[in-house]
Write a protein that holds these residues in place. Structure first.
Motif, PDB file in Angstrom:
ATOM      1  N   VAL A 144     -39.859   6.160  42.581  1.00 38.43           N
ATOM      2  CA  VAL A 144     -40.206   4.781  42.937  1.00 38.43           C
ATOM      3  C   VAL A 144     -40.860   4.703  44.322  1.00 38.43           C
ATOM      4  N   TRP A 145     -40.401   5.585  45.257  1.00 40.80           N
ATOM      5  CA  TRP A 145     -40.934   5.518  46.626  1.00 40.80           C
ATOM      6  C   TRP A 145     -42.345   6.089  46.688  1.00 40.80           C
ATOM      7  N   THR A 146     -42.635   7.041  45.809  1.00 41.19           N
ATOM      8  CA  THR A 146     -43.988   7.613  45.747  1.00 41.19           C
ATOM      9  C   THR A 146     -44.998   6.570  45.292  1.00 41.19           C
ATOM     10  N   THR A 147     -44.560   5.723  44.352  1.00 41.27           N
ATOM     11  CA  THR A 147     -45.490   4.747  43.755  1.00 41.27           C
ATOM     12  C   THR A 147     -45.321   3.347  44.343  1.00 41.27           C
ATOM     13  N   LEU A 148     -44.651   3.254  45.501  1.00 42.76           N
ATOM     14  CA  LEU A 148     -44.362   1.933  46.077  1.00 42.76           C
ATOM     15  C   LEU A 148     -45.642   1.152  46.379  1.00 42.76           C
ATOM     16  N   GLY A 149     -46.671   1.850  46.872  1.00 46.14           N
ATOM     17  CA  GLY A 149     -47.938   1.172  47.174  1.00 46.14           C
ATOM     18  C   GLY A 149     -48.520   0.512  45.929  1.00 46.14           C
ATOM     19  N   LYS A 150     -48.510   1.250  44.812  1.00 45.36           N
ATOM     20  CA  LYS A 150     -49.035   0.714  43.560  1.00 45.36           C
ATOM     21  C   LYS A 150     -48.181  -0.463  43.075  1.00 45.36           C
ATOM     22  N   ILE A 151     -46.855  -0.350  43.226  1.00 46.97           N
ATOM     23  CA  ILE A 151     -45.937  -1.427  42.798  1.00 46.97           C
ATOM     24  C   ILE A 151     -46.221  -2.702  43.580  1.00 46.97           C
ATOM     25  N   LYS A 152     -46.434  -2.546  44.896  1.00 48.29           N
ATOM     26  CA  LYS A 152     -46.736  -3.723  45.726  1.00 48.29           C
ATOM     27  C   LYS A 152     -48.057  -4.360  45.291  1.00 48.29           C
ATOM     28  N   GLN A 153     -49.046  -3.517  45.049  1.00 52.09           N
ATOM     29  CA  GLN A 153     -50.382  -3.999  44.708  1.00 52.09           C
ATOM     30  C   GLN A 153     -50.420  -4.665  43.323  1.00 52.09           C
ATOM     31  N   ASN A 154     -49.764  -4.022  42.347  1.00 55.72           N
ATOM     32  CA  ASN A 154     -49.865  -4.487  40.956  1.00 55.72           C
ATOM     33  C   ASN A 154     -48.795  -5.489  40.549  1.00 55.72           C
ATOM     34  N   PHE A 155     -47.718  -5.579  41.357  1.00 52.82           N
ATOM     35  CA  PHE A 155     -46.592  -6.403  40.915  1.00 52.82           C
ATOM     36  C   PHE A 155     -46.130  -7.403  41.976  1.00 52.82           C
ATOM     37  N   LEU A 156     -45.713  -6.902  43.137  1.00 54.90           N
ATOM     38  CA  LEU A 156     -45.072  -7.786  44.120  1.00 54.90           C
ATOM     39  C   LEU A 156     -46.053  -8.793  44.724  1.00 54.90           C
ATOM     40  N   LYS A 157     -47.232  -8.317  45.143  1.00 57.03           N
ATOM     41  CA  LYS A 157     -48.194  -9.241  45.770  1.00 57.03           C
ATOM     42  C   LYS A 157     -48.721 -10.286  44.796  1.00 57.03           C
ATOM     43  N   PRO A 158     -49.223  -9.891  43.600  1.00 61.96           N
ATOM     44  CA  PRO A 158     -49.682 -10.916  42.657  1.00 61.96           C
ATOM     45  C   PRO A 158     -48.561 -11.852  42.227  1.00 61.96           C
ATOM     46  N   LEU A 159     -47.326 -11.349  42.167  1.00 63.00           N
ATOM     47  CA  LEU A 159     -46.202 -12.210  41.800  1.00 63.00           C
ATOM     48  C   LEU A 159     -45.972 -13.265  42.879  1.00 63.00           C
ATOM     49  N   ARG A 160     -46.057 -12.852  44.152  1.00 66.55           N
ATOM     50  CA  ARG A 160     -45.882 -13.794  45.264  1.00 66.55           C
ATOM     51  C   ARG A 160     -46.983 -14.868  45.216  1.00 66.55           C
ATOM     52  N   VAL A 161     -48.233 -14.442  45.016  1.00 67.27           N
ATOM     53  CA  VAL A 161     -49.353 -15.397  44.941  1.00 67.27           C
ATOM     54  C   VAL A 161     -49.166 -16.343  43.750  1.00 67.27           C
ATOM     55  N   GLY A 162     -48.796 -15.776  42.599  1.00 68.58           N
ATOM     56  CA  GLY A 162     -48.590 -16.571  41.384  1.00 68.58           C
ATOM     57  C   GLY A 162     -47.482 -17.591  41.557  1.00 68.58           C
ATOM     58  N   LEU A 163     -46.403 -17.177  42.220  1.00 71.77           N
ATOM     59  CA  LEU A 163     -45.286 -18.103  42.466  1.00 71.77           C
ATOM     60  C   LEU A 163     -45.731 -19.270  43.334  1.00 71.77           C
ATOM     61  N   ASN A 164     -46.461 -18.955  44.416  1.00 76.99           N
ATOM     62  CA  ASN A 164     -46.928 -20.032  45.311  1.00 76.99           C
ATOM     63  C   ASN A 164     -47.829 -21.019  44.561  1.00 76.99           C
TER      64      ASN A 164
END
Length: 606
Positions: free
Chosen positions: A505-525
């Motif tokens: 999970v730590w190796t792919t954290l950058g991809k997780i942030k880019q593909n999941f966490l950031k768009p989720l934050r934008v979508g929620l707002n």
């Protein structure tokens, strides 16, 4: 003398006159006119209630040759009169005795056709009554036939089953007890009708295997296959309290017994699953027989493996995984149907096969059989589309059973497949929860689990920790999947230290942030702002028209909601906002954990 009496005497006199004229003739000299006159006079006697006198004429030894050649003409009026005289026991009894005499005396070939014609012409409520009335004379006639006996037996059974098939199958306890149309009673009578021919096949099989015997055997198999499709496929076959002998269970037992006695039960239950025809099918079998056989074979497996009819006949040498493989095609056939009675048989058969197996014992190569992918997809359809709640719940339980039985690579493959094909956020959320459970087992058990740790897990995490349409994803419609993904990520961040990084999970954290966490934050707002604006708008509109309570519609998750009052719409909108708040709180916690752990590692390194 009363006119009616004189007319009847005339009818009897006419009959006697015809008979006296024919008594001096040879069989070959009988003319068509004689047949017609005999039929008209005999019919008149029956309709006027003089069946007893007609019986005397038929029983007279001198008339044997005439009755042999002409008697079959009386079948049609005789059947009509038997139903007409339901309330008049003496007349009905005479008619029944005439029918018995005709079966004994008439030319078998002619009488056979006459009896079949009456069965074919019956309809509605009279079908079962006609069949049960004519089964005994039909059996008597068939036992006399020498040439084409197999063909005639097959034709009789096919005709009877074709006449019964349009009738509704009693399903509830009350319907079975009432047996309004007589179907339950009739089915069991038909099995008794077939028994002498079964015995004949059994005896001949013990002696030799002549061609005619094979023909009769094939006709009996066709009958069993038709019976499995109707009525047994849709019949209720569970034991019912208060019914000592369940008619359809009795019928099912008899059908299984026929197949066992003619040595076809085991070959039919274990028909190869390679798209081949069953072993009893020769090239002359019609295409429709092949198509119908799929339903029949599925029902047969249900009878054997769920209701345990004939199970004592089977050698206990088959592994549970082999039994599952043999039954998967049958399960698929049943699960594709929409009738509750058939669908429940498919679920019961699948559950029965799975319960025989130990957890983690089903090897992943089984997933190379297409049916092992198709069946869980059928379960998903039932879980999400079936209107019956009990079926939806049972499907979910069976899906979990199916998952539990696979080895770890099998579970991994199945999860990937279901995530890509289910197209339902609730199902995807359920699969993600299962993935989390498997990762937990992998991290806490001593033995190595390469499928839910390390580089194998990363492609699965890529599937799970992403939004289908980025920030534009409908968060409300996908809330089940999103919450399950966030909970999985939270678990991974807490459980898997960055220094260990067992899950990757730590190796792919950058991809997780880019593909999941950031768009989720934008979508929620975006979503929260939209819904808050909608709420404000509705409240302002309600103030403007507070004197009335307007009814209007609202669109949620791309679907137009039923007409609602403004108050009801506000409730829906507030509920959506609550869901967004819930997602946001878990998202915030995940971001906090990631930041905390990353910071701690940086401090250690510095």
């Amino acid at each position: 003398m009363p006119e009616e009496h004189s007319q009847t005497i005339m009818a009897i006199d006419e009959l006697q006159a015809i008979i006296q004229r024919c008594q001096i003739l040879e069989e070959a000299d009988f003319k068509g006119e004689d047949f017609n006159l005999f039929q008209v006079a005999g019919q008149k006697c029956l309709e006027d209630g003089y069946a007893a006198q007609l019986l005397e004429v038929i029983q007279n030894e001198k008339n044997k040759v005439i009755i042999k050649n002409m008697g079959w003409n009386l079948i049609s009026p005789l059947v009509r009169c038997i139903f007409m005289y339901k309330q008049e026991d003496d007349k009905r009894e005479s008619c029944l005795r005439i029918l018995d005499q005709l079966a004994q005396l008439c030319n078998p070939k002619e009488l056979f056709l006459g009896l079949l014609e009456q069965i074919e012409q019956s309809s509605g409520e009279q079908v079962c009554q006609t069949v049960m009335l004519l089964l005994q004379p039909l059996q008597t006639v068939l036992l006399k036939l020498q040439n084409k006996k197999a063909y005639s037996v097959g034709l009789s059974l096919a005709m009877i089953m074709n006449q019964l098939t349009p009738l509704p199958v009693p399903y509830t306890k009350q319907q079975i007890q009432e047996d309004k149309l007589g179907l339950c009673q009739c089915c069991n009578a038909v099995v008794d009708f077939a028994k002498p021919f079964v015995n004949e096949v059994v005896k001949n099989m013990e002696k030799s295997s002549e061609y005619n015997d094979m023909e009769l055997k094939e006709e009996l198999i066709k009958f069993c296959m038709k019976s499995l499709k109707y009525p047994l496929l849709t019949a209720q076959l569970e034991q019912l309290e208060g019914i000592e002998e369940h008619p359809f269970r009795h019928f099912a037992t008899e059908i299984i017994n026929i197949l066992w006695n003619i040595r076809e039960l085991i070959p039919l239950v274990f028909v190869p699953n390679k798209g081949k025809s069953p072993p009893w099918e020769n090239p002359e079998f019609a295409d429709i027989e092949r198509k119908n056989s799929t339903d029949s074979l599925a029902c047969l497996s249900y009878l054997v493996f769920v209701q345990h009819f004939g199970i004592e006949c089977f050698p206990m040498v088959f592994s549970p995984s082999y039994l599952l493989l043999c039954n998967m095609t049958h399960i698929e056939v049943l699960l594709k149907r929409t009738e509750e009675s058939v669908l429940s048989k498919g679920l019961d058969l699948f559950e029965s096969c799975l319960l025989r197996m130990e957890d983690n014992s089903l090897l992943h190569p089984y997933l190379e059989f297409r049916v092992f992918i198709n069946v869980p997809q059928d379960l998903v359809k039932i879980m999400t589309l079936c209107p019956m709640e009990n079926m939806r719940k049972k499907s979910l339980n069976i899906l979990q059973l199916f998952i539990d039985k696979f080895d770890t690579e099998g579970k991994y493959t199945l999860f990937r497949c279901l995530l890509k094909t289910s197209n339902h956020a609730g199902v995807e959320g359920y699969i993600i929860k299962n993935i989390k459970d498997q990762i937990h087992i992998a991290l806490t058990k001593e033995y190595d689990n390469v499928w839910f740790t390390g580089h194998h897990l990363i492609p699965l995490l890529d599937l799970v920790l992403s939004l289908p349409e980025g920030a534009e994803t409908d968060l409300l419609q996908n809330s089940d999947r999103i919450m399950a993904s966030l909970n999985l990520l939270r678990y991974l961040v807490i459980k898997d230290c960055e220094s260990d990084n067992q899950t990757g999970v730590w190796t792919t954290l950058g991809k997780i942030k880019q593909n999941f966490l950031k768009p989720l934050r934008v979508g929620l707002n975006m979503s929260k702002a939209h819904y808050e604006a909608e709420i404000k708008n509705k409240k302002e509109n309600r103030k403007e028209a507070h004197s009335s309570n307007p009814v209007c519609s609202v669109t949620v998750s791309g679907e137009k909601m039923p007409a609602m009052t403004t108050g009801m719409q506000l409730q829906v909108l507030h509920s959506a906002l609550f869901t967004f708040d819930l997602i946001e709180s878990v998202l915030a916690r995940v971001e906090e954990l990631i930041e905390g752990k990353t910071k701690a590692v940086m401090e250690e390194n510095s």
